[in-house]
Design an enzyme around this catalytic site. Structure first.
Site, short mmCIF file in Angstrom:
data_model
loop_
_atom_site.label_atom_id
_atom_site.label_comp_id
_atom_site.label_asym_id
_atom_site.label_seq_id
_atom_site.Cartn_x
_atom_site.Cartn_y
_atom_site.Cartn_z
N ARG A 104 -30.31 32.99 2.45
CA ARG A 104 -29.07 32.43 1.94
C ARG A 104 -27.90 32.84 2.84
O ARG A 104 -27.66 34.03 3.02
CB ARG A 104 -28.83 32.89 0.49
CG ARG A 104 -27.67 32.18 -0.19
CD ARG A 104 -27.68 32.42 -1.67
NE ARG A 104 -27.39 33.80 -2.03
CZ ARG A 104 -27.26 34.23 -3.28
NH1 ARG A 104 -27.45 33.40 -4.28
NH2 ARG A 104 -26.98 35.50 -3.53
N THR A 108 -21.68 30.52 2.89
CA THR A 108 -21.79 29.23 2.19
C THR A 108 -22.72 29.29 1.00
O THR A 108 -22.72 28.40 0.14
CB THR A 108 -22.31 28.14 3.15
OG1 THR A 108 -23.67 28.46 3.51
CG2 THR A 108 -21.46 28.07 4.40
N ASP A 200 -31.59 42.39 -7.07
CA ASP A 200 -32.24 41.68 -5.98
C ASP A 200 -33.74 41.89 -6.06
O ASP A 200 -34.24 43.00 -5.84
CB ASP A 200 -31.70 42.19 -4.63
CG ASP A 200 -32.20 41.35 -3.46
OD1 ASP A 200 -33.43 41.34 -3.22
OD2 ASP A 200 -31.37 40.72 -2.79
N ASP A 203 -35.47 43.26 -2.77
CA ASP A 203 -35.24 44.69 -2.55
C ASP A 203 -36.07 45.54 -3.51
O ASP A 203 -36.60 46.59 -3.13
CB ASP A 203 -33.76 45.02 -2.74
CG ASP A 203 -32.91 44.57 -1.55
OD1 ASP A 203 -33.49 44.31 -0.48
OD2 ASP A 203 -31.68 44.48 -1.70
#
Length: 209
Positions: A104, A108, A200, A203
């Site tokens: 990602r 943006t 996340d 992670d």
């Protein structure tokens, strides 16, 4: 949301609550992600077609049931999607595995492709695209479009936790794709993280920050 299926099985909900906890370590998180994926696979394959097959038990011959030969593939969105693959393969050992790599863009928030490797006959298979989190929907929408561009017609998407914004975008851009969600959360925050979510997933699976 006629083609969106939110899991209500008690075991799935119990295990999702466990992986949400911030004190759940990577080892337990990885294991539980796989277990949730296996349970969700059980629910998501409920409509697979069966055919009659003659078998012989230790007692006599009989007509049993087996899957009607439809081939399947699992395509995780890298990297977090890898955490779901083994759980699904435990349920469907004959499935082939492909990989789609997207990240990602931090400005943006749109997905950028960096890797794609699929089974040669992927277009003939029922394909499960998997990613633990459905946040903005950008990555899964892009991954599904990549598959369609390569001739894949039968696609299902499976995620453990989803935000309403991501589900809405996925439905809008790929209304022909069935979506299987472990838990539908509240919203995305200003950083595009799912709330309450679990942080996340990549992670936490791989022990990175």
């Amino acid at each position: 949301m006629s083609n969106v299926y939110v899991m209500d099985h008690p075991l799935i909900q119990h295990k999702i609550s466990y992986i949400r906890r911030e004190d759940t370590g990577s080892k337990d998180f990885r294991q539980m992600i796989g277990e949730v994926a296996a349970l969700m696979c059980y629910e998501a394959t409920r409509d697979l077609k069966l055919q009659d097959v003659k078998i012989k038990t230790p007692i006599c011959e009989m007509i049993g049931k087996e899957l009607s030969g439809k081939k399947m593939a699992v395509v995780p969105i890298l990297r977090a999607g890898i955490g779901m693959v083994d759980g699904i393969l435990n349920m469907i050992p004959a499935a082939k595995v492909g990989h789609i790599g997207l990240y990602r863009d931090p400005e943006t928030f749109e997905p950028v492709e960096y890797y794609c490797k699929l089974p040669a006959d992927c277009g003939e298979r029922d394909v499960f695209v998997v990613d633990p989190m459905l946040a903005t929907g950008g990555s899964c929408v892009a991954a599904i479009q990549m598959l369609k561009d390569k001739g894949v017609k039968n696609i299902r998407f499976m995620c453990i936790i989803a935000a309403p914004e991501g589900v809405e975008r996925l439905q809008k851009e790929h209304p022909d794709v069935d979506v299987y969600v472990g838990a539908l959360d509240e919203y995305l925050n200003e950083h595009k993280y799912i709330v309450p979510g679990l942080g996340d997933a990549g992670d936490r699976i791989f022990g990175t920050k």
